[in-house]
Design a protein around this motif. Structure first.
Motif, PDB file in Angstrom:
ATOM      1  N   GLY A 123       0.806  -1.213   0.000  1.00  0.00           N
ATOM      2  CA  GLY A 123       0.000   0.000   0.000  1.00  0.00           C
ATOM      3  C   GLY A 123       0.838   1.260   0.000  1.00  0.00           C
ATOM      4  O   GLY A 123       0.518   2.225  -0.708  1.00  0.00           O
ATOM      5  N   ALA A 124       1.908   1.280   0.782  1.00  0.00           N
ATOM      6  CA  ALA A 124       2.773   2.464   0.853  1.00  0.00           C
ATOM      7  C   ALA A 124       3.430   2.739  -0.490  1.00  0.00           C
ATOM      8  O   ALA A 124       3.511   3.892  -0.937  1.00  0.00           O
ATOM      9  CB  ALA A 124       3.841   2.286   1.929  1.00  0.00           C
ATOM     10  N   ALA A 125       3.898   1.688  -1.145  1.00  0.00           N
ATOM     11  CA  ALA A 125       4.538   1.861  -2.458  1.00  0.00           C
ATOM     12  C   ALA A 125       3.556   2.439  -3.469  1.00  0.00           C
ATOM     13  O   ALA A 125       3.885   3.366  -4.232  1.00  0.00           O
ATOM     14  CB  ALA A 125       5.091   0.530  -2.946  1.00  0.00           C
ATOM     15  N   ALA A 126       2.333   1.913  -3.478  1.00  0.00           N
ATOM     16  CA  ALA A 126       1.324   2.394  -4.429  1.00  0.00           C
ATOM     17  C   ALA A 126       0.879   3.811  -4.089  1.00  0.00           C
ATOM     18  O   ALA A 126       0.702   4.658  -4.978  1.00  0.00           O
ATOM     19  CB  ALA A 126       0.126   1.445  -4.430  1.00  0.00           C
ATOM     20  N   TRP A 127       0.704   4.110  -2.794  1.00  0.00           N
ATOM     21  CA  TRP A 127       0.243   5.429  -2.343  1.00  0.00           C
ATOM     22  C   TRP A 127       1.250   6.509  -2.708  1.00  0.00           C
ATOM     23  O   TRP A 127       0.893   7.570  -3.226  1.00  0.00           O
ATOM     24  CB  TRP A 127       0.024   5.382  -0.838  1.00  0.00           C
ATOM     25  CG  TRP A 127      -0.502   6.627  -0.209  1.00  0.00           C
ATOM     26  CD1 TRP A 127      -1.779   7.112  -0.257  1.00  0.00           C
ATOM     27  CD2 TRP A 127       0.250   7.555   0.596  1.00  0.00           C
ATOM     28  NE1 TRP A 127      -1.867   8.278   0.476  1.00  0.00           N
ATOM     29  CE2 TRP A 127      -0.644   8.570   1.001  1.00  0.00           C
ATOM     30  CE3 TRP A 127       1.581   7.600   1.014  1.00  0.00           C
ATOM     31  CZ2 TRP A 127      -0.235   9.632   1.810  1.00  0.00           C
ATOM     32  CZ3 TRP A 127       1.984   8.659   1.814  1.00  0.00           C
ATOM     33  CH2 TRP A 127       1.080   9.657   2.202  1.00  0.00           C
ATOM     34  N   CYS A 128       2.521   6.235  -2.454  1.00  0.00           N
ATOM     35  CA  CYS A 128       3.564   7.217  -2.771  1.00  0.00           C
ATOM     36  C   CYS A 128       3.694   7.418  -4.276  1.00  0.00           C
ATOM     37  O   CYS A 128       3.799   8.556  -4.757  1.00  0.00           O
ATOM     38  CB  CYS A 128       4.902   6.767  -2.185  1.00  0.00           C
ATOM     39  SG  CYS A 128       4.977   6.812  -0.373  1.00  0.00           S
ATOM     40  N   ALA A 129       3.704   6.328  -5.024  1.00  0.00           N
ATOM     41  CA  ALA A 129       3.815   6.441  -6.481  1.00  0.00           C
ATOM     42  C   ALA A 129       2.650   7.242  -7.057  1.00  0.00           C
ATOM     43  O   ALA A 129       2.835   8.075  -7.953  1.00  0.00           O
ATOM     44  CB  ALA A 129       3.868   5.051  -7.112  1.00  0.00           C
ATOM     45  N   LEU A 130       1.454   7.017  -6.534  1.00  0.00           N
ATOM     46  CA  LEU A 130       0.265   7.706  -7.033  1.00  0.00           C
ATOM     47  C   LEU A 130       0.375   9.211  -6.845  1.00  0.00           C
ATOM     48  O   LEU A 130       0.194   9.992  -7.800  1.00  0.00           O
ATOM     49  CB  LEU A 130      -0.977   7.178  -6.311  1.00  0.00           C
ATOM     50  CG  LEU A 130      -2.291   7.917  -6.596  1.00  0.00           C
ATOM     51  CD1 LEU A 130      -2.680   7.757  -8.066  1.00  0.00           C
ATOM     52  CD2 LEU A 130      -3.403   7.402  -5.683  1.00  0.00           C
ATOM     53  N   HIS A 131       0.698   9.657  -5.634  1.00  0.00           N
ATOM     54  CA  HIS A 131       0.697  11.088  -5.356  1.00  0.00           C
ATOM     55  C   HIS A 131       1.903  11.814  -5.947  1.00  0.00           C
ATOM     56  O   HIS A 131       1.787  12.964  -6.368  1.00  0.00           O
ATOM     57  CB  HIS A 131       0.593  11.324  -3.853  1.00  0.00           C
ATOM     58  CG  HIS A 131      -0.749  10.964  -3.295  1.00  0.00           C
ATOM     59  ND1 HIS A 131      -1.037   9.712  -2.817  1.00  0.00           N
ATOM     60  CD2 HIS A 131      -1.899  11.669  -3.203  1.00  0.00           C
ATOM     61  CE1 HIS A 131      -2.292   9.671  -2.424  1.00  0.00           C
ATOM     62  NE2 HIS A 131      -2.839  10.836  -2.640  1.00  0.00           N
ATOM     63  N   ILE A 132       3.036  11.142  -6.005  1.00  0.00           N
ATOM     64  CA  ILE A 132       4.171  11.750  -6.694  1.00  0.00           C
ATOM     65  C   ILE A 132       3.863  11.862  -8.174  1.00  0.00           C
ATOM     66  O   ILE A 132       4.145  12.884  -8.817  1.00  0.00           O
ATOM     67  CB  ILE A 132       5.454  10.920  -6.485  1.00  0.00           C
ATOM     68  CG1 ILE A 132       5.872  10.945  -5.011  1.00  0.00           C
ATOM     69  CG2 ILE A 132       6.595  11.476  -7.340  1.00  0.00           C
ATOM     70  CD1 ILE A 132       7.022  10.001  -4.685  1.00  0.00           C
ATOM     71  N   GLY A 133       3.257  10.814  -8.724  1.00  0.00           N
ATOM     72  CA  GLY A 133       2.898  10.830 -10.142  1.00  0.00           C
ATOM     73  C   GLY A 133       1.920  11.939 -10.488  1.00  0.00           C
ATOM     74  O   GLY A 133       2.046  12.595 -11.528  1.00  0.00           O
ATOM     75  N   ILE A 134       0.944  12.171  -9.612  1.00  0.00           N
ATOM     76  CA  ILE A 134      -0.001  13.266  -9.837  1.00  0.00           C
ATOM     77  C   ILE A 134       0.735  14.600  -9.846  1.00  0.00           C
ATOM     78  O   ILE A 134       0.470  15.477 -10.677  1.00  0.00           O
ATOM     79  CB  ILE A 134      -1.101  13.255  -8.754  1.00  0.00           C
ATOM     80  CG1 ILE A 134      -1.993  12.017  -8.910  1.00  0.00           C
ATOM     81  CG2 ILE A 134      -1.951  14.533  -8.840  1.00  0.00           C
ATOM     82  CD1 ILE A 134      -3.012  11.859  -7.794  1.00  0.00           C
ATOM     83  N   GLY A 135       1.671  14.766  -8.914  1.00  0.00           N
ATOM     84  CA  GLY A 135       2.449  15.993  -8.866  1.00  0.00           C
ATOM     85  C   GLY A 135       3.294  16.183 -10.111  1.00  0.00           C
ATOM     86  O   GLY A 135       3.376  17.294 -10.658  1.00  0.00           O
ATOM     87  N   VAL A 136       3.932  15.108 -10.586  1.00  0.00           N
ATOM     88  CA  VAL A 136       4.730  15.191 -11.810  1.00  0.00           C
ATOM     89  C   VAL A 136       3.872  15.632 -12.985  1.00  0.00           C
ATOM     90  O   VAL A 136       4.246  16.526 -13.756  1.00  0.00           O
ATOM     91  CB  VAL A 136       5.388  13.828 -12.118  1.00  0.00           C
ATOM     92  CG1 VAL A 136       6.054  13.857 -13.495  1.00  0.00           C
ATOM     93  CG2 VAL A 136       6.426  13.473 -11.051  1.00  0.00           C
TER      94      VAL A 136
END
Length: 208
Positions: free
Chosen positions: A148-161
């Protein structure tokens, strides 16, 4: 205007940006600090500074490790203090009902509840300590948290990118009308927050 802010962030030392992202995520995942340190918002903003795959990977790995560490700390606190946490001023003020529902769902659903809670506001902050209080076994808790942590971080960083790159492209196109970009991005953030809160409320209603 918006790209000037992004450029200012990008001029900061890369190590400082990564450390800030990690601290924000750790705070989000540790009981109580998530109400003060908005890790999701921090990841979104700092994600706008990322403009290469290596930078994305470094920020993703660091924030994922910090998220897992924060969840583990919260879990240990819940395991040690147990029901006493329910009576703390912070829990009663910000999420007593959420705490009760979270511990109940964790007892019934186990690792699946951990995965779901990671993506829901409020429940995310309460979940680690609630899992410890519910005596969810570490062998069930830890794998769910890592995934969950890996997916959560990737999701929000990706949105920011994506938001950062879109803002730069739009501002180059509209020139003096760059304030429009800021309005669009702000509106998008508001919509995301509203949708997430409604989903969290729906999830709470379902589990209650």
């Amino acid at each position: 205007m918006f790209t000037e802010v992004l450029d200012w962030l990008r001029d900061l030392p890369p190590a400082g940006l990564i450390a800030a992202a990690g601290l924000l995520v750790f705070g989000e995942c540790t009981l109580g600090l998530g109400f003060i340190a908005p890790g999701e918002t921090g990841l979104f903003i700092l994600g706008t500074t990322v403009d290469s795959v290596p930078e994305f990977l470094v920020m993703w790995v660091v924030t994922t490790v910090c998220a897992i560490a924060g969840d583990s700390v919260g879990y240990a606190i819940g395991w040690k203090l147990g029901p006493k946490l329910r009576q703390t001023k912070l829990v009663r003020k910000h999420g007593a009902n959420g705490w009760d529902r979270t511990t109940d769902v964790l007892r019934r659903r186990g690792a699946w509840a951990v995965l779901i809670a990671i993506f829901l506001p409020v429940l995310r902050t309460l979940m680690p300590a609630a899992a410890g209080t519910a005596k969810l076994s570490l062998r069930k808790f830890l794998p769910a948290v890592v995934l969950g942590a890996a997916a959560w971080c990737a999701l929000h960083i990706g949105i920011g990118v994506a938001a950062g790159e879109a803002a730069r492209q739009i501002e180059r196109a509209v020139g003096a009308g760059s304030w429009i970009v800021l309005g669009v991005v702000a509106l998008a953030v508001v919509v995301v927050i509203v949708v997430r809160r409604r989903r969290a409320k729906t999830a709470d209603d379902v589990t209650s």
